[in-house]
Structure formats: structure tokens, C-alpha cells
Design a protein around this motif. Structure first.
Motif, PDB file in Angstrom:
ATOM      1  N   LEU A 152      28.245  32.414  55.126  1.00  0.00           N
ATOM      2  CA  LEU A 152      29.778  32.609  55.060  1.00  0.00           C
ATOM      3  C   LEU A 152      30.365  31.505  54.712  1.00  0.00           C
ATOM      4  O   LEU A 152      31.481  31.302  53.761  1.00  0.00           O
ATOM      5  CB  LEU A 152      30.495  33.518  56.175  1.00  0.00           C
ATOM      6  N   ALA A 153      30.138  30.106  55.403  1.00  0.00           N
ATOM      7  CA  ALA A 153      30.669  28.986  55.088  1.00  0.00           C
ATOM      8  C   ALA A 153      30.232  28.599  53.729  1.00  0.00           C
ATOM      9  O   ALA A 153      31.175  27.896  53.011  1.00  0.00           O
ATOM     10  CB  ALA A 153      30.331  27.906  56.417  1.00  0.00           C
ATOM     11  N   ALA A 154      29.096  28.696  53.598  1.00  0.00           N
ATOM     12  CA  ALA A 154      28.590  28.293  52.085  1.00  0.00           C
ATOM     13  C   ALA A 154      29.190  28.962  50.916  1.00  0.00           C
ATOM     14  O   ALA A 154      29.333  28.546  49.686  1.00  0.00           O
ATOM     15  CB  ALA A 154      27.180  28.364  52.048  1.00  0.00           C
ATOM     16  N   GLU A 192      27.615  23.010  67.744  1.00  0.00           N
ATOM     17  CA  GLU A 192      26.686  23.089  66.707  1.00  0.00           C
ATOM     18  C   GLU A 192      27.504  23.661  65.245  1.00  0.00           C
ATOM     19  O   GLU A 192      27.440  23.633  64.283  1.00  0.00           O
ATOM     20  CB  GLU A 192      25.384  23.149  66.628  1.00  0.00           C
ATOM     21  N   LEU A 193      27.739  25.162  65.875  1.00  0.00           N
ATOM     22  CA  LEU A 193      28.580  25.858  65.089  1.00  0.00           C
ATOM     23  C   LEU A 193      29.790  25.251  64.455  1.00  0.00           C
ATOM     24  O   LEU A 193      30.315  25.267  63.203  1.00  0.00           O
ATOM     25  CB  LEU A 193      28.950  27.119  65.601  1.00  0.00           C
ATOM     26  N   MET A 194      30.479  24.364  65.534  1.00  0.00           N
ATOM     27  CA  MET A 194      31.891  23.860  65.089  1.00  0.00           C
ATOM     28  C   MET A 194      31.508  22.697  64.487  1.00  0.00           C
ATOM     29  O   MET A 194      32.121  22.224  63.286  1.00  0.00           O
ATOM     30  CB  MET A 194      32.628  23.596  66.270  1.00  0.00           C
ATOM     31  N   GLU A 195      30.519  22.069  64.578  1.00  0.00           N
ATOM     32  CA  GLU A 195      30.207  20.802  63.770  1.00  0.00           C
ATOM     33  C   GLU A 195      29.772  21.347  62.431  1.00  0.00           C
ATOM     34  O   GLU A 195      29.736  20.526  61.382  1.00  0.00           O
ATOM     35  CB  GLU A 195      28.899  19.990  64.367  1.00  0.00           C
ATOM     36  N   GLY A 236      31.265  23.401  60.551  1.00  0.00           N
ATOM     37  CA  GLY A 236      32.493  23.710  59.507  1.00  0.00           C
ATOM     38  C   GLY A 236      33.381  24.840  59.995  1.00  0.00           C
ATOM     39  O   GLY A 236      34.353  25.285  59.525  1.00  0.00           O
ATOM     40  N   TRP A 237      32.878  25.195  61.254  1.00  0.00           N
ATOM     41  CA  TRP A 237      33.804  26.233  61.973  1.00  0.00           C
ATOM     42  C   TRP A 237      34.755  25.514  62.878  1.00  0.00           C
ATOM     43  O   TRP A 237      34.454  24.806  63.621  1.00  0.00           O
ATOM     44  CB  TRP A 237      33.024  27.355  62.486  1.00  0.00           C
ATOM     45  N   VAL A 238      36.050  26.378  63.260  1.00  0.00           N
ATOM     46  CA  VAL A 238      37.129  25.590  63.855  1.00  0.00           C
ATOM     47  C   VAL A 238      37.324  26.326  64.910  1.00  0.00           C
ATOM     48  O   VAL A 238      37.884  27.684  64.595  1.00  0.00           O
ATOM     49  CB  VAL A 238      38.277  25.182  62.937  1.00  0.00           C
ATOM     50  N   ASP A 239      37.360  26.314  66.155  1.00  0.00           N
ATOM     51  CA  ASP A 239      38.161  27.089  67.169  1.00  0.00           C
ATOM     52  C   ASP A 239      39.557  26.886  67.337  1.00  0.00           C
ATOM     53  O   ASP A 239      40.150  25.817  67.705  1.00  0.00           O
ATOM     54  CB  ASP A 239      37.416  26.535  68.674  1.00  0.00           C
ATOM     55  N   VAL A 240      40.042  28.031  66.452  1.00  0.00           N
ATOM     56  CA  VAL A 240      41.613  27.788  66.343  1.00  0.00           C
ATOM     57  C   VAL A 240      42.514  27.601  67.618  1.00  0.00           C
ATOM     58  O   VAL A 240      43.696  27.106  67.593  1.00  0.00           O
ATOM     59  CB  VAL A 240      42.072  28.558  65.096  1.00  0.00           C
ATOM     60  N   VAL A 241      42.162  28.398  68.585  1.00  0.00           N
ATOM     61  CA  VAL A 241      42.973  28.243  69.572  1.00  0.00           C
ATOM     62  C   VAL A 241      42.847  27.133  70.284  1.00  0.00           C
ATOM     63  O   VAL A 241      43.837  26.557  70.811  1.00  0.00           O
ATOM     64  CB  VAL A 241      42.354  29.520  70.852  1.00  0.00           C
ATOM     65  N   ARG A 242      41.764  26.743  70.477  1.00  0.00           N
ATOM     66  CA  ARG A 242      41.664  25.265  71.249  1.00  0.00           C
ATOM     67  C   ARG A 242      42.344  24.274  70.240  1.00  0.00           C
ATOM     68  O   ARG A 242      42.982  23.200  70.900  1.00  0.00           O
ATOM     69  CB  ARG A 242      40.159  24.899  71.218  1.00  0.00           C
ATOM     70  N   THR A 267      36.770  29.301  59.062  1.00  0.00           N
ATOM     71  CA  THR A 267      36.370  28.343  58.169  1.00  0.00           C
ATOM     72  C   THR A 267      37.441  27.364  58.109  1.00  0.00           C
ATOM     73  O   THR A 267      38.703  27.615  58.372  1.00  0.00           O
ATOM     74  CB  THR A 267      36.143  28.863  56.864  1.00  0.00           C
ATOM     75  N   ARG A 268      37.116  25.995  57.809  1.00  0.00           N
ATOM     76  CA  ARG A 268      38.385  25.063  57.845  1.00  0.00           C
ATOM     77  C   ARG A 268      39.433  25.047  57.085  1.00  0.00           C
ATOM     78  O   ARG A 268      40.660  25.121  57.544  1.00  0.00           O
ATOM     79  CB  ARG A 268      37.532  23.630  57.396  1.00  0.00           C
ATOM     80  N   PRO A 269      39.144  25.724  55.698  1.00  0.00           N
ATOM     81  CA  PRO A 269      40.629  25.910  54.958  1.00  0.00           C
ATOM     82  C   PRO A 269      41.346  27.030  55.402  1.00  0.00           C
ATOM     83  O   PRO A 269      42.731  26.783  55.268  1.00  0.00           O
ATOM     84  CB  PRO A 269      39.886  26.279  53.598  1.00  0.00           C
TER      85      PRO A 269
END
Length: 269
Positions: A146-148, A190-193, A195-201, A235-237
Motif C-alpha cells: 500500500l505504501a509503495a 518497524e511499520l512506523m519507520e 512510512g506509516w504514522v500513528d496519527v493519534v500519537r 501513509t505519510r501524505p
């Protein structure tokens, strides 16, 4: 777009719970401003789920919710769903060997890919934990795809892992238990590193909670002795467009219709 995730702990029970006082799941669905709602642990097959939610579903109800669901392969276990106020562009069910387990459902809606996820609870040093880890590896592969792909995407649900000491009140007492094992926490890191962002945190940094699950037993809810295990990983965007994030914790124990609380995130343009 406003996206909510909630583990309903059995959809039929959540619909019945305090329904006479207009405080059950159906009343919440009628009142929420969310555009998309991800459900986990429905514990119902597709027909049972549709029947339980029928009073709020389109086309029976004008302006009602659209429903996509992935029923569990074992009766009374797991089950995930997505509700949307607008039609789905695509629906994809399952992950590899877990395709029929009712633990992952992915939809495209309004230009965003939304995944509803229910990770195994696991049990340290047992086959249950081995299966949980296989599922985690399979999920990581899908999230990498999905990120790719470059689409805006958010995977939300009950991850059954508290990432850091800020995500669990009694972290010292759970260091060797499933849900707070070092390997599980590292997997989330590792998931967050990647390219995924924990938006609540992101919006609630450097503080305990906000917790989203509390045991039914004892004074856990009243003392806010909970776990934060219901995440939106974006995803970051898309994460860069987050505007607000909150846990809709009931004001009193008696008003609960699940042992989890809805976690709601608003994304802007």
C-alpha cells in the motif's frame, strides 16, 4: 474525511446494549459525524451483521450507511466490517492464508484506501502467538504494498499491541504478556519507520494514553487503567493532513456498549 474505528465486542450485543436508553451502537451510528466507520470483532456472519445493522443501512434507510464485511471462519470469533456514507469504489477481503479469517477488510472510498483490522490477541509462548506473528508478517507485506502504491491509505482497528509505555497503564506488569512483548512492539516500530504514522500519537505526543480499551472487571474504567491498542496508521501524505484525533470515552461505566471506545480521526484536504 472523518474515520472512526471501534471494536464492538460482538455486534449483536453492542446493538442491544442499553438500546432502550438510546445509547447502543445503532444510536451512536445515527449520531456520529464520521464518514467511514471500521468495525472489529463483530462475531457475526455477513447475514447476521446486515440484520443487526439493518435499521441504519442503505438502501432501506434514506441516507443510510453502506456496508462491506468479512465474516469469521469460526463461529462467534473475529469478523470485521466497514461502514461508509458514500459508495465503495472497491472492496478487498482478507490476507493470504488468513483470507477467510475475518481479520482484514480493505475498501477504496472517496480516493482513500481504508483497512479495518483485527489482530489476534495471542498468548506468549504458545501456538496462538505463533499464528499472531504469522498474521503480523502477512499484514506488514500488505502495508508495504500500500505504501509503495502511493495512494492515501489508513489501516485502523484493534491491533492488540500497546506500542510504548505511554500506551498501557500497567506496563510493568505486562512486560512478558502478549500485547506488550518486545517483539510485538518492535514490529510496530518497524511499520512506523517504513512510512506509516500513528496519527493519534502524533497529535497526543509524550503523554500516557489516550487509552481505548478497559477491562470490564474491577475499577479499570473508572481509574482509566487502560490500554491504547486501537490505532489509525496512515501513509505519510495522509497523516500530514490530520486535523484532530480523539477517543470517545463514555462519561460513565454504565454507558459503555463495548469494552473499547471509538477512536475518531479527521483528515483535511
Amino acid at each position: 474525511m472523518i474515520v472512526t474505528t471501534i471494536n464492538v465486542n460482538g455486534v449483536r450485543a453492542a446493538v442491544r446494549q442499553r438500546c432502550a436508553d438510546n445509547l447502543g451502537l445503532l444510536a451512536w451510528l445515527e449520531q456520529t459525524p464520521a464518514d467511514v466507520v471500521c468495525l472489529q470483532e463483530t462475531r457475526a456472519d455477513d447475514s447476521q451483521l446486515a440484520l443487526a445493522l439493518a435499521p441504519v443501512l442503505a438502501p432501506t434507510v434514506p441516507g443510510g450507511w453502506r456496508l462491506a464485511s468479512a465474516e469469521p471462519h469460526l463461529r462467534g470469533r473475529s469478523g470485521v466490517a466497514v461502514l461508509s456514507r458514500t459508495p465503495f469504489d472497491a472492496v478487498r477481503i482478507g490476507l493470504a492464508e488468513f483470507e477467510e479469517h475475518g481479520r482484514y477488510l480493505e475498501v477504496d472510498v472517496s480516493g482513500v484506501t481504508v483497512g479495518s483490522l483485527y489482530v489476534h490477541s495471542g498468548e506468549a509462548d504458545t501456538e496462538r502467538q505463533v499464528e499472531k506473528e504469522r498474521f503480523m508478517a502477512t499484514l506488514a507485506n500488505r502495508m508495504s504494498e500500500l505504501a509503495a502504491d502511493g495512494r492515501d491509505a489508513v489501516v485502523c482497528g484493534d491491533w492488540n499491541i500497546a506500542h510504548t509505555e505511554h500506551d498501557i497503564k500497567n506496563w510493568k506488569g505486562n512486560l512478558k504478556k502478549a500485547g506488550f512483548l518486545p517483539s510485538e512492539r518492535q514490529w510496530l516500530t518497524e511499520l512506523m519507520e517504513s512510512g506509516w504514522v500513528d496519527v493519534v500519537r502524533r497529535l497526543h505526543p509524550d503523554r500516557p494514553g489516550p487509552y481505548s480499551w478497559w477491562s470490564w472487571r474491577g475499577k479499570a474504567f473508572d481509574n482509566d487503567a487502560g490500554w491504547r491498542i486501537d490505532y489509525h496508521l496512515a501513509t505519510r501524505p495522509l497523516a500530514d493532513r490530520v486535523r484532530s484525533a480523539r477517543v470517545e470515552k463514555p462519561t460513565a461505566y454504565a454507558l459503555r456498549w463495548s469494552d473499547h471506545a471509538p477512536v475518531t480521526v479527521q483528515f483535511g484536504d
